[in-house]
Design a protein around this motif. Structure first.
Motif, PDB file in Angstrom:
ATOM      1  N   THR A   1      13.645   5.970 -12.445  1.00  0.00           N
ATOM      2  CA  THR A   1      12.553   6.693 -13.354  1.00  0.00           C
ATOM      3  C   THR A   1      12.168   5.814 -14.596  1.00  0.00           C
ATOM      4  OG1 THR A   1      12.566   9.252 -13.734  1.00  0.00           O
ATOM      5  CG2 THR A   1      10.939   7.870 -11.357  1.00  0.00           C
ATOM      6  N   ASP A   2      13.500   5.382 -14.695  1.00  0.00           N
ATOM      7  CA  ASP A   2      13.083   5.550 -16.201  1.00  0.00           C
ATOM      8  C   ASP A   2      12.499   3.784 -16.899  1.00  0.00           C
ATOM      9  OD1 ASP A   2      15.614   3.870 -14.477  1.00  0.00           O
ATOM     10  OD2 ASP A   2      16.752   3.504 -16.466  1.00  0.00           O
ATOM     11  N   THR A   3      12.454   3.347 -15.971  1.00  0.00           N
ATOM     12  CA  THR A   3      11.095   2.106 -16.022  1.00  0.00           C
ATOM     13  C   THR A   3      10.614   2.309 -15.153  1.00  0.00           C
ATOM     14  OG1 THR A   3      12.897   0.497 -15.248  1.00  0.00           O
ATOM     15  CG2 THR A   3      13.717   0.891 -16.398  1.00  0.00           C
ATOM     16  N   HIS A   4      10.745   2.933 -14.966  1.00  0.00           N
ATOM     17  CA  HIS A   4       9.029   2.692 -13.625  1.00  0.00           C
ATOM     18  C   HIS A   4       8.549   4.331 -13.400  1.00  0.00           C
ATOM     19  CE1 HIS A   4      10.629  -0.953 -12.464  1.00  0.00           C
ATOM     20  NE2 HIS A   4       9.728  -1.484 -12.013  1.00  0.00           N
ATOM     21  N   HIS A   5       7.503   4.594 -12.543  1.00  0.00           N
ATOM     22  CA  HIS A   5       6.958   5.914 -12.847  1.00  0.00           C
ATOM     23  C   HIS A   5       6.087   5.804 -11.057  1.00  0.00           C
ATOM     24  CE1 HIS A   5       3.823   3.329 -14.124  1.00  0.00           C
ATOM     25  NE2 HIS A   5       2.965   3.838 -13.426  1.00  0.00           N
ATOM     26  N   TYR A   6       6.292   6.526 -10.475  1.00  0.00           N
ATOM     27  CA  TYR A   6       5.393   6.836  -8.713  1.00  0.00           C
ATOM     28  C   TYR A   6       3.755   6.782  -9.779  1.00  0.00           C
ATOM     29  CZ  TYR A   6       4.644   8.681  -3.777  1.00  0.00           C
ATOM     30  OH  TYR A   6       3.957   8.636  -3.078  1.00  0.00           O
ATOM     31  N   HIS A   7       2.869   6.204  -8.541  1.00  0.00           N
ATOM     32  CA  HIS A   7       1.548   5.832  -8.683  1.00  0.00           C
ATOM     33  C   HIS A   7       0.841   6.529  -7.798  1.00  0.00           C
ATOM     34  CE1 HIS A   7      -2.125   5.043 -11.375  1.00  0.00           C
ATOM     35  NE2 HIS A   7      -1.991   4.477  -9.657  1.00  0.00           N
ATOM     36  N   ASN A   8       0.270   7.288  -7.680  1.00  0.00           N
ATOM     37  CA  ASN A   8      -0.943   7.525  -7.126  1.00  0.00           C
ATOM     38  C   ASN A   8      -2.270   8.156  -7.277  1.00  0.00           C
ATOM     39  OD1 ASN A   8      -2.012   8.152  -3.727  1.00  0.00           O
ATOM     40  ND2 ASN A   8      -0.635   9.785  -3.516  1.00  0.00           N
ATOM     41  N   GLU A   9      -2.972   7.558  -6.199  1.00  0.00           N
ATOM     42  CA  GLU A   9      -4.530   8.157  -6.074  1.00  0.00           C
ATOM     43  C   GLU A   9      -5.168   8.615  -5.984  1.00  0.00           C
ATOM     44  OE1 GLU A   9      -6.721   3.835  -6.606  1.00  0.00           O
ATOM     45  OE2 GLU A   9      -5.604   3.122  -7.816  1.00  0.00           O
ATOM     46  N   LEU A  10      -5.661   9.795  -6.591  1.00  0.00           N
ATOM     47  CA  LEU A  10      -5.914  10.549  -5.478  1.00  0.00           C
ATOM     48  C   LEU A  10      -7.873  10.570  -5.414  1.00  0.00           C
ATOM     49  CD1 LEU A  10      -4.373  13.826  -6.176  1.00  0.00           C
ATOM     50  CD2 LEU A  10      -3.667  12.005  -4.346  1.00  0.00           C
ATOM     51  N   SER A  11      -8.010  10.953  -4.235  1.00  0.00           N
ATOM     52  CA  SER A  11      -9.788  10.726  -4.316  1.00  0.00           C
ATOM     53  C   SER A  11     -10.525  11.771  -2.880  1.00  0.00           C
ATOM     54  CB  SER A  11     -10.996   8.850  -3.970  1.00  0.00           C
ATOM     55  OG  SER A  11      -9.607   9.091  -2.415  1.00  0.00           O
TER      56      SER A  11
ATOM     57  N   MET B   1       2.550   0.111  11.141  1.00  0.00           N
ATOM     58  CA  MET B   1       2.374   0.692  10.114  1.00  0.00           C
ATOM     59  C   MET B   1       0.520   1.281   9.188  1.00  0.00           C
ATOM     60  SD  MET B   1       5.750   1.864  11.054  1.00  0.00           S
ATOM     61  CE  MET B   1       7.154   1.347  11.240  1.00  0.00           C
ATOM     62  N   VAL B   2       0.486   2.880  10.164  1.00  0.00           N
ATOM     63  CA  VAL B   2      -0.889   2.453   9.731  1.00  0.00           C
ATOM     64  C   VAL B   2      -1.562   3.893   8.636  1.00  0.00           C
ATOM     65  CG1 VAL B   2      -1.937   1.734  11.792  1.00  0.00           C
ATOM     66  CG2 VAL B   2      -1.525   3.994  11.451  1.00  0.00           C
ATOM     67  N   ARG B   3      -0.658   4.547   8.531  1.00  0.00           N
ATOM     68  CA  ARG B   3      -0.206   5.614   7.503  1.00  0.00           C
ATOM     69  C   ARG B   3       1.222   6.870   7.196  1.00  0.00           C
ATOM     70  NH1 ARG B   3      -0.264  10.922   8.688  1.00  0.00           N
ATOM     71  NH2 ARG B   3      -0.773  11.966  10.576  1.00  0.00           N
ATOM     72  N   ALA B   4       0.750   7.014   6.723  1.00  0.00           N
ATOM     73  CA  ALA B   4       2.395   7.663   6.021  1.00  0.00           C
ATOM     74  C   ALA B   4       2.436   8.558   5.175  1.00  0.00           C
ATOM     75  CB  ALA B   4       3.346   7.027   5.224  1.00  0.00           C
ATOM     76  N   GLU B   5       2.799   9.516   5.554  1.00  0.00           N
ATOM     77  CA  GLU B   5       3.543  11.664   4.921  1.00  0.00           C
ATOM     78  C   GLU B   5       4.245  10.836   3.976  1.00  0.00           C
ATOM     79  OE1 GLU B   5       3.068  14.013   8.173  1.00  0.00           O
ATOM     80  OE2 GLU B   5       1.659  13.557   8.788  1.00  0.00           O
ATOM     81  N   GLU B   6       4.511  11.994   2.795  1.00  0.00           N
ATOM     82  CA  GLU B   6       5.258  11.875   2.033  1.00  0.00           C
ATOM     83  C   GLU B   6       6.140  12.913   1.584  1.00  0.00           C
ATOM     84  OE1 GLU B   6       6.170   7.385   0.112  1.00  0.00           O
ATOM     85  OE2 GLU B   6       4.870   8.991  -1.131  1.00  0.00           O
TER      86      GLU B   6
ATOM     87  N   ARG C   1       1.067  -1.029  -0.040  1.00  0.00           N
ATOM     88  CA  ARG C   1      -0.447   0.297  -0.092  1.00  0.00           C
ATOM     89  C   ARG C   1       0.745   1.148  -0.078  1.00  0.00           C
ATOM     90  NH1 ARG C   1      -2.768   2.766   4.368  1.00  0.00           N
ATOM     91  NH2 ARG C   1      -1.981   1.388   5.897  1.00  0.00           N
ATOM     92  N   PHE C   2       1.850   1.228   0.340  1.00  0.00           N
ATOM     93  CA  PHE C   2       2.834   2.319   1.167  1.00  0.00           C
ATOM     94  C   PHE C   2       4.014   2.415  -0.232  1.00  0.00           C
ATOM     95  CE2 PHE C   2       2.784   2.162   5.499  1.00  0.00           C
ATOM     96  CZ  PHE C   2       0.690   3.071   5.171  1.00  0.00           C
ATOM     97  N   LEU C   3       3.956   1.382  -1.086  1.00  0.00           N
ATOM     98  CA  LEU C   3       4.727   1.533  -2.313  1.00  0.00           C
ATOM     99  C   LEU C   3       4.639   1.741  -3.493  1.00  0.00           C
ATOM    100  CD1 LEU C   3       7.822   1.285  -4.075  1.00  0.00           C
ATOM    101  CD2 LEU C   3       7.356  -1.299  -3.923  1.00  0.00           C
ATOM    102  N   LYS C   4       4.699   3.087  -4.281  1.00  0.00           N
ATOM    103  CA  LYS C   4       3.567   3.693  -5.549  1.00  0.00           C
ATOM    104  C   LYS C   4       4.480   4.308  -6.286  1.00  0.00           C
ATOM    105  CE  LYS C   4       0.266   4.916  -2.522  1.00  0.00           C
ATOM    106  NZ  LYS C   4      -0.903   4.426  -2.795  1.00  0.00           N
TER     107      LYS C   4
END
Length: 263
Positions: free
Chosen positions: A253-263, A201-206, A103-106
């Motif tokens: 980030t040459d083969t990966h990207h940071y992904h997050n879902e906002l709601s 770990m129940v939540r995180a800030e980045e 859940r915390f690896l984006k």
């Protein structure tokens, strides 16, 4: 034994004199029940993956209506602290569950399915017990000089080094953590923290920014000097907003990207 006694209405709540049970009388009743359940979670009354008592039992324990308990549990479920299972009950959420393992690896691959790519391969460069600097102590709500566990590792996908991480953990909560333990555990690291140390770990800030690596960082990630990297600083918390991990990662980030879902 009930932890608290309700007033004649369900808009206020009269706490008992038991340790940890006092809550402001002006809080909505369901929020106070939520706080009491959190208190039990924090102190290990119910372990990750275990079922908590039924709504009926909790209502009797706290001397409130079942609807009040349900509303408290609804909020805990929305915050991923518990999970409901149809016909089975409510369980303490755990990072060992497939749906929340990462859940915390984006960081996701640009092409293909992350599940096909599989979990990262871990290379532990360092794992040592040291003293918290003033900066690390401030972030982890410790005192300068308190013991911390400091770990440096590389996470690789399909054999390609992709993430370089520095991790700091409070020494009192992770006493005995070793490099072999970090390297050999096959599941998510946060699941290992739960299983071996009782810390969830129940939540995180980045905080995220783009940076250029130094020579050593470029070497560990096998990229040319001057290659832009994504810097991600994560502060992870256990119950009741107690900070339990500072993690600073550099992401290719040459083969990966940071992904997050906002709601």
């Amino acid at each position: 034994m009930p932890l608290a006694t309700p007033s004649n209405t369900e808009g206020t709540f009269v706490p008992s004199t038991g340790a940890g049970a006092a809550t402001p009388a002006f809080s909505p009743l369901y929020q106070q029940i939520k706080g009491l359940i959190l208190h039990s979670l924090q102190h290990g009354e119910w372990k990750p993956g275990e079922a908590i008592p039924s709504e009926t039992d909790l209502a009797a324990r706290f001397r409130v209506s079942q609807g009040t308990v349900r509303k408290a549990i609804d909020e805990l479920a929305a915050e991923n602290l518990v999970t409901r299972r149809q016909g089975k009950g409510t369980f303490v959420a755990t990072h060992a569950e497939h749906q929340v393992q990462y859940r915390f690896l984006k960081l996701l691959p640009d092409t293909g399915d992350a599940r096909v790519e599989g979990p990262a391969q871990r290379t532990i460069l360092e794992c040592r017990r040291t003293r918290a600097s003033a900066e690390i102590a401030r972030i982890l709500a410790l005192r300068a000089g308190d013991p911390v566990i400091q770990t440096k590792r590389i996470l690789s996908f399909a054999g390609v080094p992709t993430i370089l991480e520095d991790i700091w953990l409070p020494g009192h909560a992770f006493k005995g953590l070793t490099a072999d333990q970090m390297a050999q555990y096959q599941g998510p690291t946060y699941a290992m923290f739960e299983l071996d140390f009782g810390v969830r770990m129940v939540r995180a800030e980045e905080k995220i920014r783009a940076i250029l690596p130094d020579e050593t960082q470029a070497h560990w990630l096998n990229v040319p000097p001057g290659t832009p990297l994504l810097s991600v600083e994560r502060l992870a918390y256990t119950y009741n907003d107690v900070p339990m991990e500072l993690r600073r990662g550099l992401y290719r980030t040459d083969t990966h990207h940071y992904h997050n879902e906002l709601s």
